[in-house]
Design a protein around this motif. Structure first.
Motif, mmCIF file in Angstrom:
data_model
loop_
_atom_site.group_PDB
_atom_site.id
_atom_site.type_symbol
_atom_site.label_atom_id
_atom_site.label_comp_id
_atom_site.label_asym_id
_atom_site.label_seq_id
_atom_site.Cartn_x
_atom_site.Cartn_y
_atom_site.Cartn_z
ATOM 1 N N ILE A 41 -4.015 5.328 11.994
ATOM 2 C CA ILE A 41 -4.229 3.970 12.504
ATOM 3 C C ILE A 41 -3.676 2.974 11.496
ATOM 4 C CG2 ILE A 41 -5.970 2.274 13.156
ATOM 5 C CD1 ILE A 41 -7.683 4.576 14.150
ATOM 6 N N ALA A 42 -2.893 2.025 11.986
ATOM 7 C CA ALA A 42 -2.249 1.038 11.115
ATOM 8 C C ALA A 42 -3.097 -0.222 11.029
ATOM 9 C CB ALA A 42 -0.852 0.708 11.642
ATOM 10 N N PHE A 43 -3.289 -0.702 9.813
ATOM 11 C CA PHE A 43 -4.010 -1.947 9.559
ATOM 12 C C PHE A 43 -3.603 -2.418 8.161
ATOM 13 C CE2 PHE A 43 -6.623 1.560 8.177
ATOM 14 C CZ PHE A 43 -7.070 1.177 6.928
ATOM 15 N N PRO A 44 -3.806 -3.680 7.847
ATOM 16 C CA PRO A 44 -3.428 -4.185 6.521
ATOM 17 C C PRO A 44 -4.313 -3.586 5.422
ATOM 18 C CG PRO A 44 -4.525 -5.893 7.781
ATOM 19 C CD PRO A 44 -4.285 -4.760 8.724
ATOM 20 N N VAL A 45 -3.809 -2.545 4.771
ATOM 21 C CA VAL A 45 -4.632 -1.779 3.842
ATOM 22 C C VAL A 45 -4.990 -2.592 2.605
ATOM 23 C CG1 VAL A 45 -4.723 0.279 2.390
ATOM 24 C CG2 VAL A 45 -3.643 0.392 4.640
ATOM 25 N N MET A 46 -4.003 -3.268 2.018
ATOM 26 C CA MET A 46 -4.261 -3.965 0.754
ATOM 27 C C MET A 46 -5.311 -5.072 0.912
ATOM 28 S SD MET A 46 -2.723 -2.138 -1.283
ATOM 29 C CE MET A 46 -3.166 -3.109 -2.708
ATOM 30 N N PRO A 47 -5.229 -5.946 1.933
ATOM 31 C CA PRO A 47 -6.308 -6.943 2.086
ATOM 32 C C PRO A 47 -7.685 -6.314 2.299
ATOM 33 C CG PRO A 47 -4.384 -7.585 3.365
ATOM 34 C CD PRO A 47 -4.127 -6.197 2.879
ATOM 35 N N VAL A 48 -7.720 -5.194 3.044
ATOM 36 C CA VAL A 48 -8.995 -4.514 3.265
ATOM 37 C C VAL A 48 -9.550 -3.984 1.946
ATOM 38 C CG1 VAL A 48 -10.051 -2.469 4.293
ATOM 39 C CG2 VAL A 48 -8.572 -3.924 5.677
ATOM 40 N N LEU A 49 -8.694 -3.349 1.144
ATOM 41 C CA LEU A 49 -9.149 -2.832 -0.149
ATOM 42 C C LEU A 49 -9.550 -3.974 -1.088
ATOM 43 C CD1 LEU A 49 -6.603 0.063 -0.795
ATOM 44 C CD2 LEU A 49 -8.966 0.225 -0.007
ATOM 45 N N SER B 117 -17.538 -9.535 8.084
ATOM 46 C CA SER B 117 -16.795 -10.235 9.139
ATOM 47 C C SER B 117 -15.301 -10.261 8.836
ATOM 48 C CB SER B 117 -17.327 -11.663 9.290
ATOM 49 O OG SER B 117 -18.694 -11.659 9.649
ATOM 50 N N ALA B 118 -14.949 -10.477 7.559
ATOM 51 C CA ALA B 118 -13.528 -10.479 7.188
ATOM 52 C C ALA B 118 -12.916 -9.097 7.395
ATOM 53 C CB ALA B 118 -13.370 -10.924 5.739
ATOM 54 N N LEU B 119 -13.654 -8.038 7.064
ATOM 55 C CA LEU B 119 -13.160 -6.686 7.321
ATOM 56 C C LEU B 119 -12.966 -6.456 8.811
ATOM 57 C CD1 LEU B 119 -15.274 -4.523 4.829
ATOM 58 C CD2 LEU B 119 -12.811 -4.936 4.747
ATOM 59 N N MET B 120 -13.896 -6.940 9.619
ATOM 60 C CA MET B 120 -13.743 -6.804 11.071
ATOM 61 C C MET B 120 -12.485 -7.512 11.552
ATOM 62 S SD MET B 120 -17.663 -7.428 12.345
ATOM 63 C CE MET B 120 -17.063 -7.895 13.973
ATOM 64 N N ALA B 121 -12.257 -8.723 11.020
ATOM 65 C CA ALA B 121 -11.083 -9.490 11.455
ATOM 66 C C ALA B 121 -9.781 -8.781 11.115
ATOM 67 C CB ALA B 121 -11.117 -10.877 10.802
ATOM 68 N N LEU B 122 -9.765 -8.038 10.010
ATOM 69 C CA LEU B 122 -8.548 -7.337 9.603
ATOM 70 C C LEU B 122 -8.395 -5.978 10.256
ATOM 71 C CD1 LEU B 122 -8.620 -8.113 5.767
ATOM 72 C CD2 LEU B 122 -7.078 -9.117 7.479
ATOM 73 N N THR B 123 -9.440 -5.500 10.904
ATOM 74 C CA THR B 123 -9.403 -4.125 11.437
ATOM 75 C C THR B 123 -9.784 -4.070 12.913
ATOM 76 O OG1 THR B 123 -11.656 -3.783 10.631
ATOM 77 C CG2 THR B 123 -9.855 -3.062 9.201
ATOM 78 N N GLY B 124 -9.204 -4.938 13.705
ATOM 79 C CA GLY B 124 -9.361 -4.842 15.146
ATOM 80 C C GLY B 124 -10.343 -5.786 15.772
ATOM 81 N N GLY B 125 -11.048 -6.589 14.977
ATOM 82 C CA GLY B 125 -12.002 -7.537 15.554
ATOM 83 C C GLY B 125 -13.152 -6.816 16.233
ATOM 84 N N LEU B 126 -13.486 -7.246 17.443
ATOM 85 C CA LEU B 126 -14.588 -6.633 18.170
ATOM 86 C C LEU B 126 -14.259 -5.243 18.688
ATOM 87 C CD1 LEU B 126 -16.068 -9.627 20.205
ATOM 88 C CD2 LEU B 126 -16.608 -8.845 17.902
ATOM 89 N N ALA B 127 -12.962 -4.851 18.628
ATOM 90 C CA ALA B 127 -12.588 -3.499 19.028
ATOM 91 C C ALA B 127 -12.941 -2.483 17.951
ATOM 92 C CB ALA B 127 -11.096 -3.433 19.325
ATOM 93 N N PRO C 289 -5.275 -7.023 15.744
ATOM 94 C CA PRO C 289 -5.428 -5.767 16.477
ATOM 95 C C PRO C 289 -5.035 -4.572 15.621
ATOM 96 C CG PRO C 289 -3.434 -6.883 17.165
ATOM 97 C CD PRO C 289 -4.129 -7.822 16.224
ATOM 98 N N LEU C 290 -5.580 -3.408 15.963
ATOM 99 C CA LEU C 290 -5.213 -2.154 15.335
ATOM 100 C C LEU C 290 -4.056 -1.513 16.101
ATOM 101 C CD1 LEU C 290 -8.777 -0.647 14.739
ATOM 102 C CD2 LEU C 290 -7.289 -1.672 13.021
ATOM 103 N N HIS C 291 -3.311 -0.604 15.434
ATOM 104 C CA HIS C 291 -2.223 0.142 16.072
ATOM 105 C C HIS C 291 -2.409 1.620 15.759
ATOM 106 C CE1 HIS C 291 -0.628 -3.966 15.738
ATOM 107 N NE2 HIS C 291 0.138 -3.658 16.797
ATOM 108 N N ASP C 292 -2.114 2.464 16.760
ATOM 109 C CA ASP C 292 -2.205 3.892 16.506
ATOM 110 C C ASP C 292 -0.931 4.407 15.853
ATOM 111 O OD1 ASP C 292 -0.328 4.041 18.488
ATOM 112 O OD2 ASP C 292 -1.684 4.843 20.015
#
Length: 433
Positions: free
Chosen positions: A43-51, A89-99, A142-145
């Motif tokens: 699954i693709a997401f912005p890894v560095m901001p999440v870390l 909440s910031a982690l949610m916003a970077l990793t798909g939101g409510l999905a 959004p997230l990407h597979d």
């Protein structure tokens, strides 16, 4: 004067800082595990901001853990929980939101707040959480597979997920706050019960101390009296000194009389571990005999344990009856088929029918029909204390309306309350809480 036990100089710590730090370490471990699993799934997401957000939580914990030890305050707890809400909440916003399937974890900080903070602070944190959830639903990335396909919820599901989180904030916060408040009220009421029983036992043991003091001081007072009398006989030529010696003798006699009286009462209280049923009821009713309504006792029964807890509990029940009686309180007792039953009846407005099932709960208002006697200042603890103490003695309590007025029935198995006056005296029972 305030009670040092009930009015501490500093407010209680709402939640320990160590607890908040430990909970955050669990959250950090879960966040790192989710990142690893997501990457393994492609699954693709912005890894560095999440870390970076996870690193911010680690830095916060290290700063709190390595800093000097200190008590947590309600204000500091709000700051910590607000940080957690913003970080999640910031982690949610970077990793798909409510999905994001872990979106429900945003409810954790407001639930913790509801168990440890007051209603105003909980509402403020809950409102901030709802605002952040709404922002995440609008601006979440959004997230990407692994194939690059975007993972998004249908609009109707997104709306439903948002509504579920909004309801969850209100439900979990309200539920946790209510349960915590009930537990705290019960804890405070049990503490008040323990303090009331300890006070009664101290008063009883004080009689023995007074008796011992009267016995020990009898000899020196007799010596003072004898010497003063001899001095008075030798001072016929010094009338002014003779008068002082006679005054000293009279004072010694008066002190001896006072101590003799106190010692007699102390011995009676120390040794009276059992008493006739009527005497125990009279002892319980005595403080309220002159408060207005007539207190009538109709009781002839066996000798029973003269337990401070039982006397204090019956006194509370009688006080409640006197507080609401119009003119009369009747205390009756009877023995039947191995049971001792004591009923306390008043001619007041009675209990509200809607509250009958809850009578005896802590901090339940004891107003009856909107009326109460002048000077009444109850907190709803009297009946709870009485119920707790009597149930510990083996009694069963019943609360009802007798038309007019309220009726309290206390029933003991006779073998739990009756005593044999010819048996050797034993120690009063201990009550543990």
């Amino acid at each position: 004067m305030s009670d040092p036990f009930l009015s501490p100089a500093t407010p209680a710590e709402p939640i320990r800082l160590r607890t908040l730090v430990l909970l955050r370490w669990f959250a950090i471990a879960g966040q790192l595990a989710a990142v690893v699993v997501a990457k393994l799934m492609g699954i693709a997401f912005p890894v560095m901001p999440v870390l970076a957000l996870i690193a911010a939580a680690i830095a916060m914990n290290l700063w709190q853990g390595l800093g000097p030890s200190r008590r947590n305050s309600a204000r500091m707890a709000v700051v910590h929980l607000t940080f957690d809400v913003i970080q999640i909440s910031a982690l949610m916003a970077l990793t798909g939101g409510l999905a994001n399937p872990f979106a429900l974890l945003v409810l954790a900080p407001v639930t913790v707040a509801a168990t440890s903070l007051d209603a105003r602070q909980t509402v403020a944190l809950g409102a901030a959480t709802m605002i952040l959830i709404s922002l995440v639903s609008l601006f979440g990335l959004p997230l990407h597979d692994s194939t690059g396909r975007q993972l998004v919820l249908a609009p109707v599901l997104t709306l439903g997920h948002w509504a579920a989180l909004m309801i969850g904030v209100v439900f979990f916060a309200g539920y946790a706050h209510r349960v915590t408040a009930e537990l705290q009220a019960t804890s405070n009421a049990l503490f008040a019960t323990q303090m009331a029983l300890a006070r009664e036992q101290r008063l009883q043991h004080l009689g023995g101390v007074v008796a011992a003091a009267a016995h020990e001081m009898g000899t020196p007072l007799a010596t003072i009296k004898l010497i003063a009398a001899e001095l008075a006989d030798e001072l016929d030529d010094r009338p002014e000194l003779q008068a002082d010696a006679m005054a000293l003798r009279d004072s010694a006699v008066r002190c001896a009389d006072i101590l003799r009286s106190m010692g007699r009462a102390g011995k009676d209280d120390l040794h009276l571990r059992m008493a006739p049923l009527r005497a125990v009821l009279e002892d319980a009713a005595e403080p309220h005999a002159g408060r207005g309504p007539v207190v009538e006792i109709r009781a002839e029964g066996p000798d029973i344990r003269r337990d401070p807890a039982i006397i204090h509990a019956l006194r509370n029940l009688i006080q409640n009856a006197v507080d609401f009686a119009a003119s009369r309180v009747v205390i009756e007792a009877q023995v039947d088929q191995g049971w001792l039953t004591v009923s306390i009846r008043d001619d007041g407005p009675g209990y509200p029918p809607a509250l009958l099932a809850r009578i005896g709960d802590p901090y339940l208002t004891s107003k009856r029909g909107g009326a109460q006697r002048a000077g009444y200042d109850g907190m709803g603890l009297g009946l709870f204390i009485a119920k707790t103490l009597l149930e510990r003695s083996g009694a069963r309590l019943g609360f009802d309306n007798g038309g007019p007025g309220a009726v309290v029935t206390v029933r003991w198995p006779l073998d739990r309350i009756a005593t044999d006056a010819r048996a050797p005296l034993g120690a009063n029972p201990e009550h543990r809480f």
